[in-house]
Design an enzyme around this catalytic site. Structure first.
Site, mmCIF file in Angstrom:
data_model
loop_
_atom_site.group_PDB
_atom_site.id
_atom_site.type_symbol
_atom_site.label_atom_id
_atom_site.label_comp_id
_atom_site.label_asym_id
_atom_site.label_seq_id
_atom_site.Cartn_x
_atom_site.Cartn_y
_atom_site.Cartn_z
ATOM 1 N N GLU A 165 27.521 38.516 36.652
ATOM 2 C CA GLU A 165 27.974 38.354 35.262
ATOM 3 C C GLU A 165 27.888 36.918 34.767
ATOM 4 O OE1 GLU A 165 31.799 40.330 35.162
ATOM 5 O OE2 GLU A 165 30.935 42.208 35.853
ATOM 6 N N ASN A 214 23.239 40.084 38.977
ATOM 7 C CA ASN A 214 23.874 41.348 38.568
ATOM 8 C C ASN A 214 24.639 41.179 37.258
ATOM 9 O OD1 ASN A 214 24.571 44.085 39.368
ATOM 10 N ND2 ASN A 214 26.659 43.351 39.762
ATOM 11 N N GLU A 283 26.394 49.658 39.800
ATOM 12 C CA GLU A 283 27.832 49.989 39.646
ATOM 13 C C GLU A 283 28.013 51.179 38.703
ATOM 14 O OE1 GLU A 283 30.248 46.627 38.539
ATOM 15 O OE2 GLU A 283 29.044 45.222 39.705
ATOM 16 N N ASP A 285 28.966 54.343 36.611
ATOM 17 C CA ASP A 285 30.000 55.347 36.332
ATOM 18 C C ASP A 285 29.881 55.736 34.867
ATOM 19 O OD1 ASP A 285 31.224 53.083 35.152
ATOM 20 O OD2 ASP A 285 32.604 52.823 36.825
HETATM 21 O O1 G3I Z 1 44.831 42.363 45.476
HETATM 22 C C1 G3I Z 1 45.862 42.428 44.466
HETATM 23 C C2 G3I Z 1 47.166 42.818 45.075
HETATM 24 O O2 G3I Z 1 47.565 41.822 45.990
HETATM 25 C C3 G3I Z 1 48.176 43.001 43.963
HETATM 26 O O3 G3I Z 1 49.385 43.464 44.496
HETATM 27 C C4 G3I Z 1 47.688 43.997 42.920
HETATM 28 C C5 G3I Z 1 48.641 44.149 41.753
HETATM 29 O O4 G3I Z 1 47.980 44.602 40.602
HETATM 30 O O5 G3I Z 1 46.452 43.549 42.437
HETATM 31 C C6 G3I Z 1 45.474 43.447 43.439
HETATM 32 O O6 G3I Z 1 44.284 42.985 42.850
HETATM 33 C C7 G3I Z 1 43.569 43.907 42.058
HETATM 34 C C8 G3I Z 1 42.180 44.034 42.661
HETATM 35 O O7 G3I Z 1 41.362 44.819 41.833
HETATM 36 C C9 G3I Z 1 42.185 44.631 44.072
HETATM 37 O O8 G3I Z 1 42.715 45.912 44.039
HETATM 38 C C10 G3I Z 1 43.495 43.363 40.638
HETATM 39 O O9 G3I Z 1 44.768 43.388 40.043
HETATM 40 C C11 G3I Z 1 42.515 44.168 39.829
HETATM 41 O O10 G3I Z 1 42.317 43.526 38.577
HETATM 42 C C12 G3I Z 1 41.185 44.246 40.544
HETATM 43 O O11 G3I Z 1 40.308 45.010 39.760
HETATM 44 C C13 G3I Z 1 38.944 44.991 40.160
HETATM 45 C C14 G3I Z 1 38.102 44.298 39.091
HETATM 46 O O12 G3I Z 1 36.742 44.352 39.466
HETATM 47 C C15 G3I Z 1 38.494 42.838 38.908
HETATM 48 O O13 G3I Z 1 37.814 42.306 37.829
HETATM 49 C C16 G3I Z 1 38.486 46.426 40.301
HETATM 50 O O14 G3I Z 1 39.189 47.031 41.408
HETATM 51 C C17 G3I Z 1 36.986 46.467 40.570
HETATM 52 O O15 G3I Z 1 36.544 47.792 40.502
HETATM 53 C C18 G3I Z 1 36.267 45.667 39.496
HETATM 54 O O16 G3I Z 1 34.896 45.672 39.792
HETATM 55 C C19 G3I Z 1 34.046 45.047 38.836
HETATM 56 C C20 G3I Z 1 32.849 44.471 39.604
HETATM 57 O O17 G3I Z 1 33.298 43.622 40.617
HETATM 58 C C21 G3I Z 1 31.932 43.719 38.629
HETATM 59 N N1 G3I Z 1 31.531 44.552 37.531
HETATM 60 C C22 G3I Z 1 32.590 45.225 36.814
HETATM 61 C C23 G3I Z 1 33.472 46.023 37.795
HETATM 62 C C24 G3I Z 1 34.519 46.813 37.060
HETATM 63 O O18 G3I Z 1 35.422 45.969 36.388
#
Ligand code: G3I
Length: 368
Positions: A165, A214, A283, A285
């Site tokens: 990104e 990407n 990615e 969906d």
């Molecule tokens: O790890 C912490 C944890 O310690 C905490 O307790 C919890 C509370 O909310 O959060 C946890 O972190 C989360 C993390 O995922 C791991 O589960 C974050 O809040 C959450 O924002 C994060 O979201 C991820 C997101 O990227 C971050 O921008 C999504 O799971 C993941 O699917 C998403 O993936 C991205 C790709 O990397 C790039 N392209 C877009 C795609 C979808 O957004």
């Protein structure tokens, strides 16, 4: 073939009996369900984003992913905040587990991601006073970070999303700490320098890994696609080792596939510079909050249209990887606390959805 068609008929019959509203069709991991990746093996690998907790061999998650996918990527656990939380500390345990799983299953592994503006710790960019570090300090940190991770998994992780990104939603490059700190360090008039460093370090650390840039929204935005094209064209002409563009493919059921195809044509002009340049779907969906019979039918039709395009691109020799961002509706980043989403081919109870059968039908129709 006969078996496939009779399975399909049974599934379609059950779907019409249940009205598709509950999607209770057939269990995804049971023997009688055809394997998704096996149906597409002659064209491309089919992948899924997973998490380390999916790797318990007795779970429904494990049975589903090992049956249906032959490409895997971690959803979060190989991002910089997970692998390199502070300058002198790396966390390899979860990625080691991922690589072990890859070795056991023989799957292709993707690494996501080495550099991103999100899920990246501040220590990369700031000194102890909270000021930006000098550009050469960040370039050195990029080199050290990329070299350490890519060389550890050389020959094991096949493909890296080296940067994620980096293109702006407006025009040109995204305004990020990477971009602001490094700027035009080499004085050649462009600010791609931090990206160039990441790709060069990755290629040096594993000469055989595929290196991807990407990004999202190129599925419909021509201006973003052109920004990507111009950036990669410039870097390729400077000898930066970029092997392909990753189209994230976070789409909706109304995506204009003709527009997507024409954006892909723009990117494929990069083959004038690098004839082996590829497109990956990284990615995928399909964002859908409705769950009526009509919603699932519409989703199935769009997924079928998409997979026909992927087969066409594979037959043109430009695409060999299609990865979903997740694998069942119950665990997608698109689910919100107040709204369920239905983006995948398998539902919350690991049952096949109409979209699963529609993409299998596309495979069957294209087999010669
Ligand atoms: O790890 C912490 C944890 O310690 C905490 O307790 C919890 C509370 O909310 O959060 C946890 O972190 C989360 C993390 O995922 C791991 O589960 C974050 O809040 C959450 O924002 C994060 O979201 C991820 C997101 O990227 C971050 O921008 C999504 O799971 C993941 O699917 C998403 O993936 C991205 C790709 O990397 C790039 N392209 C877009 C795609 C979808 O957004």
């Amino acid at each position: 073939m006969k078996r496939f068609i009779s399975l399909l008929l049974v599934a379609l019959m059950l779907m019409s009996l249940s009205g598709c509203s509950g999607n209770k069709v057939i269990c995804a991991y049971e023997e009688e369900t055809p394997s998704l990746y096996e149906q597409f093996e002659q064209w491309f690998g089919v992948g899924a984003a997973i998490n380390s907790w999916n790797l318990d061999g007795s779970s429904e998650q494990y049975k589903t992913i090992t049956k249906h996918f032959n490409v895997f990527v971690y959803e979060n656990e190989s991002k910089p905040d997970a692998t390199h939380p502070s300058e002198d500390r790396y966390n390899f345990a979860n990625v080691d587990k991922f690589v072990e799983f890859g070795e056991q299953t023989g799957a292709t592994l993707r690494g996501h991601t080495l550099l991103w503006h999100s899920q990246c710790p501040d220590w990369f960019f700031f000194d102890s006073n909270g000021n930006y570090v000098a550009p050469e300090v960040l370039l050195e940190r990029i080199d050290e970070h990329v070299t350490t991770i890519v060389s550890r998994y050389a020959g094991k992780i096949d493909t890296w999303d080296v940067v994620n990104e980096v293109i702006s939603d407006g025009a040109g490059l995204r305004d990020s700490h990477w971009y602001n700190v490094v700027g035009d360090y080499d004085g050649d008039g462009d600010k791609y320098d931090y990206i160039e460093q990441a790709f060069r370090s990755a290629r040096a650390a594993d000469p055989d890994a595929r290196l991807i840039i990407n990004d999202y929204n190129m599925e419909w935005s021509e201006s973003k696609t052109i920004s990507m094209y111009l950036a990669v064209k410039q870097m390729l002409s400077e000898g930066v080792p970029i092997d392909g563009v990753g189209l994230q493919m976070h789409i909706g059921p109304d995506l204009d596939v003709a527009k997507l195809r024409s954006n892909i044509e723009i990117l494929l002009k990069l083959r004038d510079i690098n004839p082996d340049f590829v497109i990956e779907v990284t990615e995928m969906d399909m964002n859908m909050t409705g769950s009526t019979k009509e919603d699932f039918e519409k989703q199935a039709a769009k997924y079928a249209e998409m997979f026909q395009l992927f087969i066409d691109l594979a037959e043109e020799g430009v695409l060999d990887t299609v990865v979903f961002w997740g694998f069942y509706d119950g665990a997608s980043w698109l689910n919100k606390s107040d709204a369920d989403n239905y983006p995948m081919l398998f539902d919350r109870e690991f049952m096949t959805k109409p979209a699963f059968w529609s993409v299998l039908e596309v495979a069957e129709n294209n087999k010669k």
